[in-house]
Motif scaffolding. Structure first.
Motif, PDB file in Angstrom:
ATOM      1  N   PHE A   1       1.729  11.590 -10.034  1.00 29.07           N
ATOM      2  CA  PHE A   1       0.500  12.372 -10.272  1.00 29.07           C
ATOM      3  C   PHE A   1       0.253  13.457  -9.220  1.00 29.07           C
ATOM      4  O   PHE A   1      -0.863  13.975  -9.107  1.00 29.07           O
ATOM      5  N   ASN A   2       1.280  13.781  -8.428  1.00 28.63           N
ATOM      6  CA  ASN A   2       1.243  14.921  -7.486  1.00 28.63           C
ATOM      7  C   ASN A   2       0.126  14.810  -6.432  1.00 28.63           C
ATOM      8  O   ASN A   2      -0.530  15.804  -6.110  1.00 28.63           O
ATOM      9  N   PHE A   3      -0.089  13.631  -5.895  1.00 26.04           N
ATOM     10  CA  PHE A   3      -1.005  13.472  -4.758  1.00 26.04           C
ATOM     11  C   PHE A   3      -0.294  13.954  -3.492  1.00 26.04           C
ATOM     12  O   PHE A   3       0.871  13.608  -3.265  1.00 26.04           O
ATOM     13  N   GLN A   4      -1.006  14.730  -2.681  1.00 27.95           N
ATOM     14  CA  GLN A   4      -0.413  15.290  -1.466  1.00 27.95           C
ATOM     15  C   GLN A   4      -1.371  15.168  -0.287  1.00 27.95           C
ATOM     16  O   GLN A   4      -2.583  15.070  -0.465  1.00 27.95           O
TER      17      GLN A   4
ATOM     18  N   LEU B   1      -6.335  -1.445  -0.849  1.00 25.73           N
ATOM     19  CA  LEU B   1      -6.053  -0.387  -1.823  1.00 25.73           C
ATOM     20  C   LEU B   1      -5.642  -1.046  -3.131  1.00 25.73           C
ATOM     21  O   LEU B   1      -4.696  -1.837  -3.176  1.00 25.73           O
ATOM     22  N   ASP B   2      -6.375  -0.725  -4.178  1.00 23.31           N
ATOM     23  CA  ASP B   2      -6.154  -1.360  -5.493  1.00 23.31           C
ATOM     24  C   ASP B   2      -4.822  -0.888  -6.082  1.00 23.31           C
ATOM     25  O   ASP B   2      -4.511   0.304  -6.031  1.00 23.31           O
ATOM     26  N   PRO B   3      -4.013  -1.807  -6.631  1.00 21.34           N
ATOM     27  CA  PRO B   3      -2.762  -1.373  -7.289  1.00 21.34           C
ATOM     28  C   PRO B   3      -3.050  -0.533  -8.527  1.00 21.34           C
ATOM     29  O   PRO B   3      -4.154  -0.566  -9.069  1.00 21.34           O
ATOM     30  N   PRO B   4      -2.064   0.231  -9.008  1.00 17.86           N
ATOM     31  CA  PRO B   4      -2.290   1.102 -10.174  1.00 17.86           C
ATOM     32  C   PRO B   4      -2.743   0.325 -11.409  1.00 17.86           C
ATOM     33  O   PRO B   4      -2.245  -0.756 -11.699  1.00 17.86           O
ATOM     34  N   SER B   5      -3.722   0.879 -12.101  1.00 17.45           N
ATOM     35  CA  SER B   5      -4.268   0.227 -13.298  1.00 17.45           C
ATOM     36  C   SER B   5      -3.301   0.361 -14.471  1.00 17.45           C
ATOM     37  O   SER B   5      -2.328   1.116 -14.418  1.00 17.45           O
TER      38      SER B   5
ATOM     39  N   ARG C   1      -8.270  15.723 -11.772  1.00 19.87           N
ATOM     40  CA  ARG C   1      -7.404  16.873 -11.494  1.00 19.87           C
ATOM     41  C   ARG C   1      -7.351  17.228 -10.009  1.00 19.87           C
ATOM     42  O   ARG C   1      -6.357  17.783  -9.537  1.00 19.87           O
ATOM     43  N   HIS C   2      -8.408  16.908  -9.274  1.00 20.04           N
ATOM     44  CA  HIS C   2      -8.461  17.229  -7.832  1.00 20.04           C
ATOM     45  C   HIS C   2      -7.806  16.151  -6.969  1.00 20.04           C
ATOM     46  O   HIS C   2      -7.770  16.289  -5.741  1.00 20.04           O
ATOM     47  N   HIS C   3      -7.304  15.071  -7.590  1.00 21.53           N
ATOM     48  CA  HIS C   3      -6.569  13.992  -6.894  1.00 21.53           C
ATOM     49  C   HIS C   3      -7.424  13.334  -5.803  1.00 21.53           C
ATOM     50  O   HIS C   3      -7.064  13.325  -4.625  1.00 21.53           O
ATOM     51  N   TYR C   4      -8.530  12.782  -6.218  1.00 26.77           N
ATOM     52  CA  TYR C   4      -9.440  12.089  -5.288  1.00 26.77           C
ATOM     53  C   TYR C   4      -9.118  10.594  -5.218  1.00 26.77           C
ATOM     54  O   TYR C   4      -8.825   9.965  -6.236  1.00 26.77           O
ATOM     55  N   PHE C   5      -9.208  10.032  -4.017  1.00 29.17           N
ATOM     56  CA  PHE C   5      -9.331   8.588  -3.827  1.00 29.17           C
ATOM     57  C   PHE C   5     -10.822   8.257  -3.852  1.00 29.17           C
ATOM     58  O   PHE C   5     -11.625   9.057  -3.353  1.00 29.17           O
ATOM     59  N   VAL C   6     -11.172   7.090  -4.364  1.00 27.32           N
ATOM     60  CA  VAL C   6     -12.584   6.682  -4.411  1.00 27.32           C
ATOM     61  C   VAL C   6     -12.731   5.364  -3.659  1.00 27.32           C
ATOM     62  O   VAL C   6     -12.075   4.374  -3.997  1.00 27.32           O
ATOM     63  N   ALA C   7     -13.612   5.370  -2.631  1.00 28.25           N
ATOM     64  CA  ALA C   7     -13.904   4.154  -1.857  1.00 28.25           C
ATOM     65  C   ALA C   7     -15.305   3.683  -2.213  1.00 28.25           C
ATOM     66  O   ALA C   7     -16.294   4.357  -1.896  1.00 28.25           O
ATOM     67  N   THR C   8     -15.391   2.550  -2.904  1.00 32.12           N
ATOM     68  CA  THR C   8     -16.684   2.041  -3.373  1.00 32.12           C
ATOM     69  C   THR C   8     -16.682   0.511  -3.420  1.00 32.12           C
ATOM     70  O   THR C   8     -15.640  -0.111  -3.619  1.00 32.12           O
ATOM     71  N   GLN C   9     -17.886  -0.044  -3.250  1.00 33.12           N
ATOM     72  CA  GLN C   9     -18.078  -1.493  -3.376  1.00 33.12           C
ATOM     73  C   GLN C   9     -18.769  -1.874  -4.688  1.00 33.12           C
ATOM     74  O   GLN C   9     -18.975  -3.055  -4.947  1.00 33.12           O
TER      75      GLN C   9
ATOM     76  N   TYR D   1       0.823  -1.210   0.000  1.00 35.69           N
ATOM     77  CA  TYR D   1       0.000   0.000   0.000  1.00 35.69           C
ATOM     78  C   TYR D   1       0.860   1.263   0.000  1.00 35.69           C
ATOM     79  O   TYR D   1       0.512   2.257  -0.655  1.00 35.69           O
ATOM     80  N   LYS D   2       1.971   1.230   0.718  1.00 33.39           N
ATOM     81  CA  LYS D   2       2.884   2.378   0.718  1.00 33.39           C
ATOM     82  C   LYS D   2       3.457   2.631  -0.672  1.00 33.39           C
ATOM     83  O   LYS D   2       3.613   3.780  -1.102  1.00 33.39           O
ATOM     84  N   LYS D   3       3.792   1.543  -1.359  1.00 30.66           N
ATOM     85  CA  LYS D   3       4.319   1.669  -2.724  1.00 30.66           C
ATOM     86  C   LYS D   3       3.299   2.291  -3.671  1.00 30.66           C
ATOM     87  O   LYS D   3       3.647   3.152  -4.507  1.00 30.66           O
ATOM     88  N   THR D   4       2.042   1.868  -3.559  1.00 23.99           N
ATOM     89  CA  THR D   4       0.999   2.417  -4.442  1.00 23.99           C
ATOM     90  C   THR D   4       0.766   3.901  -4.167  1.00 23.99           C
ATOM     91  O   THR D   4       0.619   4.696  -5.098  1.00 23.99           O
ATOM     92  N   VAL D   5       0.766   4.265  -2.871  1.00 23.93           N
ATOM     93  CA  VAL D   5       0.570   5.686  -2.513  1.00 23.93           C
ATOM     94  C   VAL D   5       1.742   6.518  -3.021  1.00 23.93           C
ATOM     95  O   VAL D   5       1.557   7.632  -3.546  1.00 23.93           O
ATOM     96  N   MET D   6       2.975   5.991  -2.889  1.00 23.10           N
ATOM     97  CA  MET D   6       4.162   6.694  -3.384  1.00 23.10           C
ATOM     98  C   MET D   6       4.138   6.826  -4.909  1.00 23.10           C
ATOM     99  O   MET D   6       4.592   7.839  -5.454  1.00 23.10           O
ATOM    100  N   PHE D   7       3.599   5.832  -5.579  1.00 19.62           N
ATOM    101  CA  PHE D   7       3.454   5.896  -7.044  1.00 19.62           C
ATOM    102  C   PHE D   7       2.576   7.077  -7.434  1.00 19.62           C
ATOM    103  O   PHE D   7       2.934   7.844  -8.349  1.00 19.62           O
TER     104      PHE D   7
END
Length: 273
Positions: A20-23, A149-153, A115-123, A9-15
């Motif tokens: 993509f400038n997530f902060q 947390l889903d890995p990058p597509s 563009r707003h760098h959203y995470f999406v939590a959905t089932q 999960y840390k690797k995916t967040v760092m990616f």
């Protein structure tokens, strides 16, 4: 959360941070199905999301999602405690004026590039499949009772590769310098070729002058490759090679032998006497 899963999960967040400038604080959009699943497990949603992402989190809930949850609560189709969890989150105004379904509302919030760098939590499985086609959209969902947390597509990975290629390309100022360098290199190459040609012509003229003046060329020796090599005779084979020539003598007649040998004639005379 296990150590291996936490590292992934840390690797995916760092990616997403590097490419993509997530902060922080990370903004997460929740779906009604996701909130209902959290109420079923009796989990504190904010704490679990902070552990998952590894940073400060701001949870967002669209009015369209809240409206759907209210309607379900009135018809007693919700799990107990779902509406109370939904009320605790901040609600942002939707940019669209018409009433839309929660999936359509979330897709409009994300847009084509997120563009707003959203995470999406959905089932919702169909919503997740559509969001995977949009680059730079991290997805959170429950799998076998665990928040993951889903890995990058593939789309986000391809976009990342394109960005790296663009970075490697030279800028407009560098392009001008490269053009000048290439031009100078071509001029130098042409100058070298011209000098080589001149030196060749000078050598030819010098040879012509020698011939005109009558300077004789030196006699060259035979080509060593065309000559036949000398065959060496070994010392052991030398005597066998040289053969002696023997002369055959003719046999002499008896008459000649008697006349020639006086001693033999005397012996005969003595016998007669």
């Amino acid at each position: 959360m296990r150590i291996k899963r936490g590292k992934q999960y840390k690797k995916t967040v760092m990616f997403y941070k590097t490419n993509f400038n997530f902060q922080e604080p990370y903004e997460i959009i929740l779906d009604g199905n996701f909130i209902q699943y959290c109420a079923k497990l009796h989990w504190n949603v904010k704490e679990m999301l902070m552990k998952l992402v590894g940073g400060i989190v701001h949870i967002k809930l669209s009015p369209c999602v809240y409206r759907e949850l209210k309607d379900l609560h009135k018809s007693d189709k919700l799990i107990a405690g779902t509406i109370n969890i939904a009320k605790s989150f901040r609600q942002d105004e939707c940019k669209h004026e018409e009433i839309l379904t929660p999936t359509e509302c979330i897709l409009k919030m994300i847009g084509k590039k997120n563009r707003h760098h959203y995470f999406v939590a959905t089932q919702d499985v169909s919503l997740r499949e559509t969001l995977r086609k949009i680059p730079s959209v991290p997805l959170i969902y429950f799998k076998h009772g665990l928040m993951t947390l889903d890995p990058p597509s593939e789309v986000s990975l391809i976009k990342c590769q394109r960005k790296e290629k663009i970075k490697l390309k030279p800028e407009s100022s560098e392009k001008a310098n490269l053009k000048l360098m290439l031009k100078n290199a071509r001029i130098e190459k042409r100058e070298e070729e011209r000098q080589e040609k001149e030196s060749l012509y000078q050598d030819k003229d010098f040879k012509k002058m020698k011939i005109e003046l009558g300077v004789k060329r030196k006699a060259k020796g035979p080509n060593p490759l065309s000559c036949k090599k000398k065959q060496k005779i070994e010392d052991e084979e030398a005597p066998s090679a040289i053969k002696k020539i023997r002369r055959k003598r003719k046999p002499k007649d008896s008459s000649t032998q008697l006349t020639n040998n006086p001693s033999e004639g005397n012996e005969e005379s003595i016998i007669q006497e």
